[in-house]
Structure formats: structure tokens, C-alpha cells
Scaffold this active site. Structure first.
Site, PDB file in Angstrom:
ATOM      1  N   ARG A  12     -35.953-121.179  18.548  1.00  0.00           N
ATOM      2  CA  ARG A  12     -35.696-121.187  17.098  1.00  0.00           C
ATOM      3  C   ARG A  12     -35.118-119.842  16.645  1.00  0.00           C
ATOM      4  NH1 ARG A  12     -36.681-118.165  12.772  1.00  0.00           N
ATOM      5  NH2 ARG A  12     -38.764-117.723  13.571  1.00  0.00           N
ATOM      6  N   ASP A  13     -35.903-118.774  16.761  1.00  0.00           N
ATOM      7  CA  ASP A  13     -35.448-117.480  16.228  1.00  0.00           C
ATOM      8  C   ASP A  13     -34.252-116.978  17.026  1.00  0.00           C
ATOM      9  OD1 ASP A  13     -35.414-115.167  14.704  1.00  0.00           O
ATOM     10  OD2 ASP A  13     -37.554-114.822  14.848  1.00  0.00           O
ATOM     11  N   HIS A 204     -45.276-110.724  14.625  1.00  0.00           N
ATOM     12  CA  HIS A 204     -43.910-111.166  14.952  1.00  0.00           C
ATOM     13  C   HIS A 204     -42.996-109.952  14.799  1.00  0.00           C
ATOM     14  CE1 HIS A 204     -40.670-114.421  14.527  1.00  0.00           C
ATOM     15  NE2 HIS A 204     -40.046-113.386  13.992  1.00  0.00           N
ATOM     16  N   HIS A 206     -39.501-107.931  15.526  1.00  0.00           N
ATOM     17  CA  HIS A 206     -38.141-107.794  16.019  1.00  0.00           C
ATOM     18  C   HIS A 206     -38.038-106.380  16.581  1.00  0.00           C
ATOM     19  CE1 HIS A 206     -36.228-111.624  14.737  1.00  0.00           C
ATOM     20  NE2 HIS A 206     -37.338-111.690  14.032  1.00  0.00           N
ATOM     21  N   CYS A 237     -32.397-112.817  12.200  1.00  0.00           N
ATOM     22  CA  CYS A 237     -32.318-113.738  11.069  1.00  0.00           C
ATOM     23  C   CYS A 237     -30.920-113.639  10.458  1.00  0.00           C
ATOM     24  CB  CYS A 237     -33.388-113.384  10.032  1.00  0.00           C
ATOM     25  SG  CYS A 237     -33.273-114.436   8.578  1.00  0.00           S
ATOM     26  N   ASN A 246     -35.935-110.569  18.722  1.00  0.00           N
ATOM     27  CA  ASN A 246     -37.385-110.384  18.772  1.00  0.00           C
ATOM     28  C   ASN A 246     -37.725-109.535  20.000  1.00  0.00           C
ATOM     29  OD1 ASN A 246     -36.840-113.232  17.622  1.00  0.00           O
ATOM     30  ND2 ASN A 246     -38.889-112.746  16.910  1.00  0.00           N
TER      31      ASN A 246
END
Ligand code: HMG
Ligand code: MG
Length: 310
Positions: A12-13, A204, A206, A237, A246
């Protein structure tokens, strides 16, 4: 004692930020390969507007075709009821709503204010409850914001409390632009831990400034045991300028094992999974790090782990 949990967010990310769309078949093969690595949870995709994030417009197809492993939770981002409907059609195991501490970022990302987002989440959480599905709530820009700069930790606490009030099970405290320091992480956890138990907090990070692993270890020293990470440090993002990948799952596993934790992830299988994407990622990202190489024209970083193009 709480067990270590790595949430693999690359599908996803990672893939939401790829310039060239990755074919659906490759995503399915990638998720299937990740399922065999020992990760506890895989964030497979996002049920957001395909106009805003075309890279993940095939979320339903991907969910329909992956081979699920009983030991793995397959989760997805769901911004509103429309997303929840789409997620339920393909039996998502866990849904994640997402908001931010920065009003500016929230507007750019999900086109509403913090309070507006909470209103949108209410029916999602209620319906997830009736389906007995766990709900995660992301709190983006928990340290720094590309638009509002330094974010006060008290503001983060306020947003976390709003999410807890509507019945969120777990929060993911997110360093969206990868600029936090270990001291900032500890300061925030000092404020959060009296209000929410460590087993309901995920971190989370990055890795824009290369401090992701340090930040994971700072959180670990405070008793946090749930970490989001992305194989090969993919990620970013599209609505947060300058945000790079990430923190790499490989680096997180090694760092936690160095602390004596049993993480249970097979690094060789992880690397095999990552290599499945090689033919589909932009050439620059695949090139090997070169010590002393000049700063990247796009992000001004030269280190392979943090440059947006390597
Ligand atoms: P909106 O902009 O308020 O507009 O959407 P809307 O609700 O009026 O809908 C606009 C269009 O989207 C309409 O279609 C809707 O039907 C459609 P149109 O009439 O224009 O053809 N739509 C949807 N389609 C499919 N699924 C849906 C859906 N909802 C509306 N669920 C919305 C609000 C949030 C949907 C939109 O702004 C959006 O999709 N934004 C993208 C947000 C996003 O994916 N951001 C990246 C992920 S967040 C992140 O990366 C941070 C994180 O990693 C943590 C961190 O690092 O900080 C989690
Ligand atoms: Mg993120």
C-alpha cells in the site's frame, strides 16, 4: 509479554507512490510472497478514490486473487463508508482509517478537516464493530509536516483521543515526512503512554533523514512492539512533498533481532518477495547505492536508503 508485530506496508504505502503503475498480477504475486515471510500483517491496498490514487485502483482485484495465509492479517486503508463497502465486498480482515494532526495536510490528503474526518469515520467504525473487524487509526504528521512544520505533541494527543473516543482499536503514530528524532519520539510517547496502552500503539516511520531505525529502537525502549515497515524501503505519500520511503523491513528486523527480539521473519524470503517487483519499479530506485554519489536533484539526498530515487 506482548509479541513483536511487523506490519508490512509496502503493497500500500510503497506502491501508492510509484510513478509507473505496477501490474495487478505483480502485486498479487508480491503479496503472496510476503505472506510466506512471517510478517503478522500485510497492508494490501487502499479503498480510496482511484482518481486520487490510480496506483491502487485495483484494490478489489488484488484482494480477490491473493492466497491468504491463516496466520496473516490482510488489512487496507478505508477513508469513508464508500471505501468500507468496497472493502467488505472482498473480505478485508482489518480496516484502517486515516487522519492527521496538521489541518493543511489533512485537506490535501483527504479533503476534509480533522473533525470532518472523525465524522466520516464514525459510521465506518460502527459498521466494522458489527462485522467484528478491528479498526486501526493512522495519525499522520505526528512530528513534522511539509506544510505546518513542527507539530506540537499535545496536538497528537488530542487527535489520538478523538480516535479512541470513537472506538478505534489501534493507533499508528506516523512520521509522514520522515523527519522525527528519537528524542521527539520519546517525548511524544511520554505523553501518550499514560492515556493508551503500548499494545494499542503502532509506530510508522518514514526514513527521509535516515533516522527510521533509531526511531524504531527509541519506541521499542518505551515498550512499543508494533512497527510498520516496508520491504526495500518503498513508500511515501503522494500528498506530502519530500516524503520518502518507509523504514525498511529488513533494517527493522535486524535492529530488533540485535536487541534479542524474536521477530520471526525470514529475511531471505523477504528479499525474494522484494525482487519480484524489480521489473516494475523505476530504474533509478533499483540502482545500487554509490558512496559519495552527488545529491539527488529531486530530494537533495545522496544516501541510497533515503534518496527518493534510489
Ligand atoms: P473527496 O475528495 O472528499 O471527494 O474524497 P468525494 O467524497 O466527493 O469523492 C470524490 C470522488 O471520489 C467521487 O468520484 C467519489 O465517488 C470518489 P467522482 O464523482 O469524482 O468520479 N470516491 C471514492 N471512490 C472509491 N472509493 C472511495 C471513494 N470515496 C470517494 N472510498 C477521499 C475523499 C478521502 C476519498 C479522497 O480525497 C481520496 O481518496 N484521497 C486519497 C487519500 C490517500 O489515499 N492518501 C494516501 C494514503 S495516506 C498516507 O499515505 C499516510 C499513511 O501512510 C501514514 C503516514 O505515513 O503519515 C497512512
Ligand atoms: Mg506512510
Amino acid at each position: 509479554m506482548q509479541t513483536m508485530k511487523i506490519v508490512e506496508v509496502a503493497p500500500r504505502d510503497g506502491l501508492q507512490n510509484e510513478t509507473a503503475p505496477v501490474p495487478t498480477g505483480a502485486k498479487i504475486a508480491f503479496v503472496d510472497a510476503l505472506s510466506a515471510t512471517g510478517v503478522s500483517e500485510i497492508e494490501v491496498s487502499a479503498f480510496v478514490s482511484p482518481r486520487r490514487v490510480p496506483q491502487l485502483g485495483d484494490a478489489q482485484e488484488v484482494f480477490r486473487s491473493i492466497s491468504r495465509n491463516d496466520g496473516v492479517v490482510y488489512s487496507a486503508l478505508v477513508p469513508n463508508e464508500r471505501g468500507f463497502d468496497r472493502a467488505m465486498e472482498v473480505q478485508v480482515d482489518k480496516v484502517s482509517v486515516f487522519t492527521a494532526v496538521s489541518e493543511t495536510f489533512n485537506r490535501k490528503n483527504i479533503n476534509t478537516s480533522i473533525d470532518g474526518s472523525i465524522q466520516r469515520f464514525l459510521p465506518v467504525v460502527e459498521r466494522a464493530r458489527s462485522e467484528r473487524l478491528p479498526v486501526r487509526g493512522y495519525v499522520s504528521t505526528a512530528f513534522w509536516c511539509a506544510f505546518e512544520d513542527k507539530i506540537p505533541p499535545e496536538g497528537v494527543v488530542g487527535v489520538v483521543e478523538k480516535l479512541l473516543d470513537i472506538g478505534i482499536d489501534e493507533v499508528s503514530i506516523s512520521d509522514t515526512i520522515g523527519k522525527a528524532s528519537p528524542d521527539e519520539v520519546k517525548r511524544l510517547l511520554d505523553l501518550l503512554l499514560p492515556r493508551i496502552s503500548s499494545d494499542r500503539i503502532a509506530m510508522h516511520f518514514h526514513d527521509t533523514y535516515g533516522r527510521g531505525v533509531e526511531n524504531v529502537l527509541a519506541s521499542w525502549s518505551y515498550g512499543i512492539r508494533i512497527f510498520d515497515a516496508s520491504v526495500g524501503a518503498l513508500g511515501g505519500c503522494p500528498f506530502a512533498p519530500g516524503a520518502t520511503g518507509n523504514v525498511a523491513t529488513e533494517a527493522v528486523v535486524k535492529a530488533l533481532e540485535g536487541k534479542g527480539e524474536k521477530v520471526g521473519i525470514d529475511l531471505q524470503k523477504l528479499s525474494q518477495a522484494r525482487r519480484l517487483l524489480d521489473p516494475f519499479l523505476i530504474e533509478d530506485r533499483r540502482s545500487l547505492p554509490k558512496d559519495g554519489s552527488p545529491a539527488c536533484a529531486a530530494c537533495q539526498f545522496s544516501k541510497a536508503a533515503v534518496c527518493c530515487r534510489r
